[in-house]
Design a protein around this motif. Sequence first.
Motif, short mmCIF file in Angstrom:
data_model
loop_
_atom_site.label_atom_id
_atom_site.label_comp_id
_atom_site.label_asym_id
_atom_site.label_seq_id
_atom_site.Cartn_x
_atom_site.Cartn_y
_atom_site.Cartn_z
N ARG B 73 3.89 -12.04 -11.24
CA ARG B 73 5.21 -11.53 -11.64
C ARG B 73 5.89 -10.69 -10.56
NH1 ARG B 73 4.30 -6.65 -16.02
NH2 ARG B 73 6.43 -6.20 -15.40
N TYR B 74 5.11 -10.23 -9.57
CA TYR B 74 5.72 -9.39 -8.53
C TYR B 74 5.91 -10.12 -7.20
CZ TYR B 74 4.76 -5.62 -11.81
OH TYR B 74 4.73 -4.81 -12.92
N GLN B 75 5.70 -11.44 -7.18
CA GLN B 75 5.88 -12.17 -5.93
C GLN B 75 7.35 -12.12 -5.49
OE1 GLN B 75 3.12 -13.00 -4.19
NE2 GLN B 75 2.35 -11.91 -5.99
N GLY B 76 7.55 -11.91 -4.22
CA GLY B 76 8.91 -11.86 -3.68
C GLY B 76 9.59 -10.50 -3.85
N ALA B 77 8.80 -9.46 -4.21
CA ALA B 77 9.39 -8.13 -4.42
C ALA B 77 9.98 -7.59 -3.12
CB ALA B 77 8.32 -7.18 -4.94
N GLU B 78 11.10 -6.91 -3.25
CA GLU B 78 11.75 -6.31 -2.07
C GLU B 78 11.85 -4.79 -2.18
OE1 GLU B 78 15.15 -8.82 -0.27
OE2 GLU B 78 15.14 -9.25 -2.42
N ILE B 79 11.55 -4.28 -3.38
CA ILE B 79 11.65 -2.84 -3.59
C ILE B 79 10.30 -2.34 -4.10
CG2 ILE B 79 12.84 -1.02 -4.89
CD1 ILE B 79 15.25 -2.99 -5.04
N LEU B 80 9.77 -1.32 -3.41
CA LEU B 80 8.47 -0.77 -3.81
C LEU B 80 8.70 0.55 -4.52
CD1 LEU B 80 5.30 -1.15 -3.40
CD2 LEU B 80 5.56 0.44 -1.51
N LEU B 81 8.16 0.65 -5.73
CA LEU B 81 8.26 1.90 -6.49
C LEU B 81 6.93 2.63 -6.31
CD1 LEU B 81 9.96 3.55 -8.53
CD2 LEU B 81 8.81 2.26 -10.34
N ALA B 82 6.96 3.87 -5.88
CA ALA B 82 5.73 4.57 -5.52
C ALA B 82 5.71 5.98 -6.08
CB ALA B 82 5.58 4.58 -4.00
N ARG B 83 4.59 6.63 -5.91
CA ARG B 83 4.40 8.00 -6.39
C ARG B 83 4.57 9.00 -5.24
NH1 ARG B 83 4.90 8.46 -11.93
NH2 ARG B 83 3.70 6.81 -12.94
N GLU B 84 4.27 10.26 -5.56
CA GLU B 84 4.54 11.35 -4.62
C GLU B 84 3.78 11.22 -3.30
OE1 GLU B 84 2.99 14.49 -7.21
OE2 GLU B 84 1.28 14.62 -5.85
N ASN B 85 4.38 11.80 -2.26
CA ASN B 85 3.77 11.90 -0.93
C ASN B 85 3.43 10.54 -0.35
OD1 ASN B 85 2.94 13.52 1.22
ND2 ASN B 85 0.85 13.72 0.46
N PHE B 86 4.30 9.58 -0.56
CA PHE B 86 4.06 8.23 -0.04
C PHE B 86 4.12 8.25 1.49
CE2 PHE B 86 5.15 3.95 1.30
CZ PHE B 86 4.29 3.19 0.54
N GLY B 87 3.18 7.55 2.13
CA GLY B 87 3.19 7.43 3.60
C GLY B 87 2.58 8.62 4.31
N CYS B 88 1.74 9.38 3.62
CA CYS B 88 1.12 10.53 4.29
C CYS B 88 0.08 10.03 5.29
CB CYS B 88 0.50 11.48 3.28
SG CYS B 88 -0.83 10.77 2.30
N GLY B 89 -0.33 10.92 6.18
CA GLY B 89 -1.34 10.56 7.17
C GLY B 89 -0.73 10.35 8.53
N SER B 90 -1.08 9.26 9.15
CA SER B 90 -0.80 9.11 10.58
C SER B 90 0.67 8.77 10.84
CB SER B 90 -1.73 8.07 11.19
OG SER B 90 -1.11 6.81 11.25
N SER B 91 1.03 8.83 12.13
CA SER B 91 2.42 8.59 12.52
C SER B 91 2.69 7.11 12.73
CB SER B 91 2.71 9.33 13.82
OG SER B 91 1.95 8.76 14.87
N ARG B 92 1.67 6.27 12.54
CA ARG B 92 1.79 4.86 12.89
C ARG B 92 3.02 4.20 12.26
NH1 ARG B 92 -3.83 3.32 9.84
NH2 ARG B 92 -4.43 5.06 11.16
N GLU B 93 3.89 3.73 13.13
CA GLU B 93 5.09 3.05 12.65
C GLU B 93 4.72 1.67 12.11
OE1 GLU B 93 8.37 4.31 14.96
OE2 GLU B 93 9.48 2.45 14.65
N HIS B 94 3.51 1.23 12.47
CA HIS B 94 2.98 -0.04 11.96
C HIS B 94 3.04 -0.07 10.44
CE1 HIS B 94 1.17 1.30 15.71
NE2 HIS B 94 0.93 0.05 16.05
N ALA B 95 2.96 1.08 9.80
CA ALA B 95 3.02 1.14 8.33
C ALA B 95 4.38 0.63 7.86
CB ALA B 95 2.77 2.56 7.84
N VAL B 96 5.42 1.07 8.54
CA VAL B 96 6.77 0.62 8.19
C VAL B 96 6.94 -0.86 8.56
CG1 VAL B 96 9.23 0.94 8.62
CG2 VAL B 96 7.73 2.94 8.44
#
Lengths: 473, 215
Positions: B73-96
């Motif tokens: 049901r989530y195939q092709g999703a373009e918007i990610l709904l997430a919880r607090e402090n998303f993307g914490c940790g390293s500076s790696r732009e690879h995450a984006v």
Amino acid sequence: MSGKTLYDKLWDEHVVRTEEDGTALLYIDRHLVHEVTSPQAFEGLRLAGRKPWRTDAVLAVPDHNVPTTDRSQGIQDPVSRIQVETLDRNCREFGITEFPMNDIRQGIVHVIGPEEGFTLPGMTVVCGDSHTSTHGAFGALAFGIGTSEVEHVLATQCLIQKKMKNMRVTVRGQVGPGVTAKDIVLAIIGEIGTAGGTGHAIEFAGEAIRALSMEGRMTVCNMAIEAGARAGMIAVDDTTIDYVHGRPWAPKGELWERAVAHWKTLHSDPDAVFDTEVVIEAADIRPQVTWGTSPEMVIPIDGRIPDPADESDAVKADGMRKALEYMGLEPGTPISEVAVDKVFIGSCTNSRIEDLRAAAAVVKGRKVAPGVKLAMVVPGSGLVKQQAEEEGLHEIFLEAGFEWREPGCSMCLAMNADRLEPGERCASTSNRNFEGRQGQGGRTHLVSPAMAAAAAIAGHFVDAREFAEEAAA
Amino acid sequence: MKPFKRVEGLVVPLDRPNVDTDAIIPKQYLKSVKRTGFGPNLFDDWRYLDPGEPGMDHSKRRPNPDFVLNQPRYQGAEILLARENFGCGSSREHAVWALTDYGIRSVIAPSFADIFYNNSFKNGLLPIVLDEQTVDRLFREVEANEGYRLTIDLEAQTLTTPSGEVIPFEVDAFRRYCLLNGLDDIGLTLQHADEIRAYEARRRQEAPWLFEGVE
Ligand code: SF4
């Protein structure tokens, strides 16, 4: 008007221009570069036909991918080798100073910057690496940036930034004997949480912070990012100036005198106002061990694994359950009963000479427990390694059954061959206990160097202070 | 950079706080010297049952059917709904890069880690901060309604839900401008090259030790 914080002073000195919405162009004095976050930035420069603005403000070193065992054969992993060779080539092409893999000065980027006097008080220091906050220990404004920003700094010597808020964490009074900088910062993160400093620059203050050596201060600022703050910093005092004196790139002669006079102004004014203030009593801090998959999941060595059933916040309780499952731990277990498979002493948090001395003091005359499969020490730089060897520390480690390795990031993030196997449990002096950080399925417990050394000897977590007392007795 | 104006897309919920950059893109994939190709390894450890290494054919690996991104049901999703402090940790732009390469255009969360937040804007990924109650409510709505889509209008700074509810959000004027126009901010900064040189000349007088080269 109230006085300025240290962060306000550093910010104001570096603003080139400010837009209407407060976005500023901030001048960068020092730029450290490593192999993982820079290739795409150099490629960007090349594609746009741009040149670095100031090559003399940039220092590069390979650290994440380098092997920590025999380097005479080069790097075995072809993908790692390409990344390191790409850095070498980019530095040659763009005229950037690099300490290549076999240079004695090579090491973890956050260890070598201060060691060389490349990082100085009052500077803005950036690196494509979140632990750049380490350099804030010198009364510098230092923070991690992404690869697009690496390219931006290379091309313009500036960054587009919005000012952060001011936060002060005061550690009041003195810690007890055997309680280290690592315990202080883990206790702070346990208190304010991994998002506690988000949007802020944290200044660490108070007697317990002032009493720390530069090594200890770097450990504390290193983990500011683990409290959510891009930048952590500590005011300049004699400890700072004594450390910097005589470093290869520190100013000399008349310039030194002028610099010191300015550096002495790098502290928050007594009437400065902080957006957020946190006070922690040093006397309450005991040696810390993380139990979960976030640095805020931390307890003292005499504590027990917490129970998600006691957590009222449903999202948090769920996070705790997932962490316990991943870590293979049961609520209520005393942390001192948890056995370890591997021990890692190293990383930009704890791989400086003082860290190695603290670990060696625990290890001396003892043996690594039979249940421990691997205990390793990875010095932060070639120069740290050299000094440790001059002091005979390597012999203490080797006699006890530790491995003594070449400098680099190593098992802090396991991009090289050093890693945990699924399910293995590690006492680690690094900074992140995220899932898979030290190898897929690996279980990381963050501790101080003395605590890691003690865990290696006992085979499970144990209060390192017991060993110190025995040694003294 | 691809401009971001209006996105109407399927929403996928990732219900855990403190999602770190090591989870978004594990370290073995950081050895790449390119900006592309990270999509198949987004959330690698959660998404696959077998361990992954660079250079593998990831389409042949065993997907974890319990992980939300793998549910039909989530195939092709373009918007990610997430919880607090998303993307914490390293500076790696690879995450984006992994998120955008997978096809995510926007992440909605109560809070983001600072470096990740910054990196997103540089790559045409829009991070949207909403208060915790609203995010909580969106989680319930998304989970209850298959095919739940949101419309994001950056110009108007609004989100529109399937029921027609309009939720406003904040974003810095400068970042919004760059994103709407897909601008390269190095080019923008270089328009101020004279000011940068003037700053340097002044600082050379005030604090000459800052310009002691390292060559
Ligand atoms: S030692 Fe670990 S945290 Fe420090 S720079 Fe290397 S990988 Fe990053």
